[in-house]
Every structure is written in C-alpha cells, then in structure tokens.
Design a protein around this motif. Sequence first.
Motif, mmCIF file in Angstrom:
data_model
loop_
_atom_site.group_PDB
_atom_site.id
_atom_site.type_symbol
_atom_site.label_atom_id
_atom_site.label_comp_id
_atom_site.label_asym_id
_atom_site.label_seq_id
_atom_site.Cartn_x
_atom_site.Cartn_y
_atom_site.Cartn_z
ATOM 1 N N LYS A 134 0.838 -1.195 0.000
ATOM 2 C CA LYS A 134 0.000 0.000 0.000
ATOM 3 C C LYS A 134 0.870 1.242 0.000
ATOM 4 O O LYS A 134 2.011 1.217 0.446
ATOM 5 C CB LYS A 134 -0.878 0.080 1.250
ATOM 6 N N VAL A 135 0.281 2.340 -0.465
ATOM 7 C CA VAL A 135 0.854 3.673 -0.294
ATOM 8 C C VAL A 135 -0.214 4.467 0.450
ATOM 9 O O VAL A 135 -1.355 4.547 0.009
ATOM 10 C CB VAL A 135 1.156 4.340 -1.654
ATOM 11 N N LEU A 136 0.183 5.018 1.584
ATOM 12 C CA LEU A 136 -0.730 5.828 2.383
ATOM 13 C C LEU A 136 -0.336 7.294 2.255
ATOM 14 O O LEU A 136 0.841 7.635 2.425
ATOM 15 C CB LEU A 136 -0.679 5.431 3.852
ATOM 16 N N ILE A 137 -1.286 8.139 1.941
ATOM 17 C CA ILE A 137 -1.049 9.578 1.969
ATOM 18 C C ILE A 137 -1.436 10.019 3.371
ATOM 19 O O ILE A 137 -2.605 9.988 3.748
ATOM 20 C CB ILE A 137 -1.883 10.309 0.895
ATOM 21 N N THR A 138 -0.440 10.414 4.147
ATOM 22 C CA THR A 138 -0.673 10.731 5.549
ATOM 23 C C THR A 138 -0.872 12.229 5.785
ATOM 24 O O THR A 138 -1.340 12.614 6.856
ATOM 25 C CB THR A 138 0.468 10.208 6.429
ATOM 26 N N ASN A 139 -0.504 13.053 4.805
ATOM 27 C CA ASN A 139 -0.715 14.486 4.921
ATOM 28 C C ASN A 139 -0.669 15.109 3.530
ATOM 29 O O ASN A 139 0.168 14.722 2.718
ATOM 30 C CB ASN A 139 0.344 15.130 5.822
ATOM 31 N N ILE A 140 -1.584 16.044 3.277
ATOM 32 C CA ILE A 140 -1.645 16.747 1.998
ATOM 33 C C ILE A 140 -1.765 18.234 2.296
ATOM 34 O O ILE A 140 -2.540 18.634 3.166
ATOM 35 C CB ILE A 140 -2.902 16.374 1.183
ATOM 36 N N PHE A 141 -1.007 19.017 1.568
ATOM 37 C CA PHE A 141 -1.161 20.458 1.640
ATOM 38 C C PHE A 141 -0.997 20.986 0.227
ATOM 39 O O PHE A 141 0.021 20.750 -0.413
ATOM 40 C CB PHE A 141 -0.115 21.074 2.578
ATOM 41 N N ILE A 142 -2.006 21.674 -0.249
ATOM 42 C CA ILE A 142 -1.962 22.271 -1.588
ATOM 43 C C ILE A 142 -2.152 23.764 -1.415
ATOM 44 O O ILE A 142 -3.187 24.206 -0.929
ATOM 45 C CB ILE A 142 -3.058 21.704 -2.508
ATOM 46 N N GLN A 143 -1.142 24.531 -1.789
ATOM 47 C CA GLN A 143 -1.235 25.986 -1.661
ATOM 48 C C GLN A 143 -1.599 26.602 -2.993
ATOM 49 O O GLN A 143 -1.099 26.274 -4.011
ATOM 50 C CB GLN A 143 0.073 26.553 -1.153
#
Length: 143
Positions: A134-143
Amino acid sequence: MKKAVVFLLVLVAAGAAAAGYFWWQLNQGAAKTEEISVKPLFYPMEKFVMSVSGDPTSRYLVLELTLVSHKADTIAALKEATPLLRNALVEHFARQSHLEVKLAMQQVSEVQSELLARFNQTLLDNKYEQQLDKVLITNIFIQ
C-alpha cells in the motif's frame, strides 16, 4: 570379495553424503524464504514538496507518504530505492496543474492506488524484487 565390500561401503557413504548435502540445501532454501509479518510494516518517506503550475503564479504541493509492506526485506530495500520513488512522484505530478492536483486529491484512495502501481513498476523496472502492499497519503497540503 573384499574389494566388492569396500566398493559397496564407498558407494553407500557417497550416497549418504549426497543425501545429506541435498537435505542441507533444502533447509538453507527454507531459511532464506522471506518472512511475512502479520502486522503491516511502515516506511515513512520524507516530506515531498513540489511546485505545480497555477494561474498566474506557481503553487505548491506538499505530500507526506508512508509505504506499507508485510515483508521486512521490502522495508529494508526502500531506503536504497527512495530516490527512485521520489523521482516517480515528480514524474506523476509534473504535468498536473494546481486545479488537477486539487481535484485528484478529492479521491485520495485513487491517488494512493495510482502511486502504488507507479512505485511497484518503478521498483520492478530497476530490478528490485520487492513490491509494496500500500501507499498511504498521511498528509496533503496544496497551496
């Protein structure tokens, strides 16, 4: 007659040695088999920061990922393979605009599946036998 007995003893000893050697080889092969952990094993990647095109200025995408496998050998290989995986991330997001990234991140599970496929293909292309679960996205920030 003595020669026949000696020859027979040598033949039996050679057979026993061959059988012992093959038994030892089988046990060595069994010892080399990869142990599969019941619990998932995690490999957190360093924070990934990349600019994405936006009108009229550039925007930034910040991702924190954790890679998952049930095999310790895979986790051990990831330290060496990290530059390849980070490059795969750049290739994945390089042609996407700020809006495309923002829309894609509304379907996080799909992005995780895409990255899993891309990472596993990257590992395969670079002669790594290990594959991620699996690949887990643990945090996303899009500015």
